[in-house]
Scaffold this motif. Sequence first.
Motif, PDB file in Angstrom:
ATOM      1  N   LYS A  59       0.817  -1.323   0.125  1.00 42.90           N
ATOM      2  CA  LYS A  59       0.020   0.153   0.001  1.00 42.90           C
ATOM      3  C   LYS A  59       1.161   1.271   0.054  1.00 42.90           C
ATOM      4  CE  LYS A  59      -3.726   2.324   2.343  1.00 42.90           C
ATOM      5  NZ  LYS A  59      -4.912   2.137   3.654  1.00 42.90           N
ATOM      6  N   GLN A  61       1.280   3.722  -3.234  1.00 41.46           N
ATOM      7  CA  GLN A  61       0.896   5.177  -3.080  1.00 41.46           C
ATOM      8  C   GLN A  61       1.865   5.983  -3.885  1.00 41.46           C
ATOM      9  OE1 GLN A  61      -0.634   6.159   0.962  1.00 41.46           O
ATOM     10  NE2 GLN A  61      -1.068   8.318  -0.006  1.00 41.46           N
ATOM     11  N   GLU A  73       1.774   5.734  -7.725  1.00 43.55           N
ATOM     12  CA  GLU A  73       0.791   6.017  -8.165  1.00 43.55           C
ATOM     13  C   GLU A  73       0.792   7.686  -8.204  1.00 43.55           C
ATOM     14  OE1 GLU A  73      -2.524   3.786  -6.443  1.00 43.55           O
ATOM     15  OE2 GLU A  73      -2.199   2.470  -8.036  1.00 43.55           O
ATOM     16  N   ASP A  74       0.980   8.343  -7.239  1.00 44.30           N
ATOM     17  CA  ASP A  74       1.147   9.729  -6.982  1.00 44.30           C
ATOM     18  C   ASP A  74       2.241  10.213  -8.140  1.00 44.30           C
ATOM     19  OD1 ASP A  74      -0.304   9.914  -4.808  1.00 44.30           O
ATOM     20  OD2 ASP A  74       0.945  10.161  -3.272  1.00 44.30           O
TER      21      ASP A  74
END
Length: 278
Positions: A163, A167, A170-171
């Motif tokens: 996770k 994150q 993807e950011d």
Amino acid sequence: MTQNLPPLPTFGTEGHRGARGLSPENSIPAMRKALDLGVTTLEMDCHITKDGQVVVTHDPHINPAYARTPKGEDIPKEDAKKYVVYQMNYDQVRAFELGTKAYALFPEQQLVKTYIPRLAELIDSVQNYLKATGKPQVFYNIETKSKATGDNKLHPAPEAFVKALMQVIEDKKITPYVIIQSFDPRTLQVLHQKHPQVRTSLLIDNQKSVEENIKDLGFTPVVYSPHRKLVTAELVKQCHALGMKVIPWTANTPEDIARMKALGVDGIISDYPNLFFQ
């Protein structure tokens, strides 16, 4: 799941930990060195800090072989496992010195004072450098450094690890250019379940057959990444029959690189990415 992704390189030239034979491993200078040499792919390792920052470093502890304390002093051997990355906030991890201590294993490594970067900062640095120099987009081969015995002591459990990592990825909008690799099948299984669009690579350093390792994993990854000594023509043939690319680690001599190529591999991970272009 990968039909909309850019194709992986025909032959992947991967700088191991950036270019650790030539520059401090897993550092921004090492990544830039690899980019200047012309690699297709930057290979790196990730851990998570106490405050949840994804950082680029190989060992669960600050490694005395090549790191120094925030005061620039050598870390005593008895303190080799004292500084656990997962048990420190990032500002504490950031304060340790890299690149000021000669690393005996890599005599060609150029010393430059640096530090353990956050993955987000490293990605920004790479992407900005590519843009500024007009170089083509590279791939990121990112390893989750985890194993069952280290859960919640040396790193988060697999779901939390994935996770935090995803994150950042993807950011930074680099998902199409990412391969997540691991020796720990659990993190790859979480990825396969929750982020099926992300390419995965199974790292191998055991004597099991290709079939056994894939059965243990529970799905067929995009890449099978064995230690170079495990690579045979038959292994390459088996992997190709299953639709997997074979990208061994870590070939550090012209002879090893030539041998891997002769066996038909699809890429090579090396501490000396300069050897790819000689």
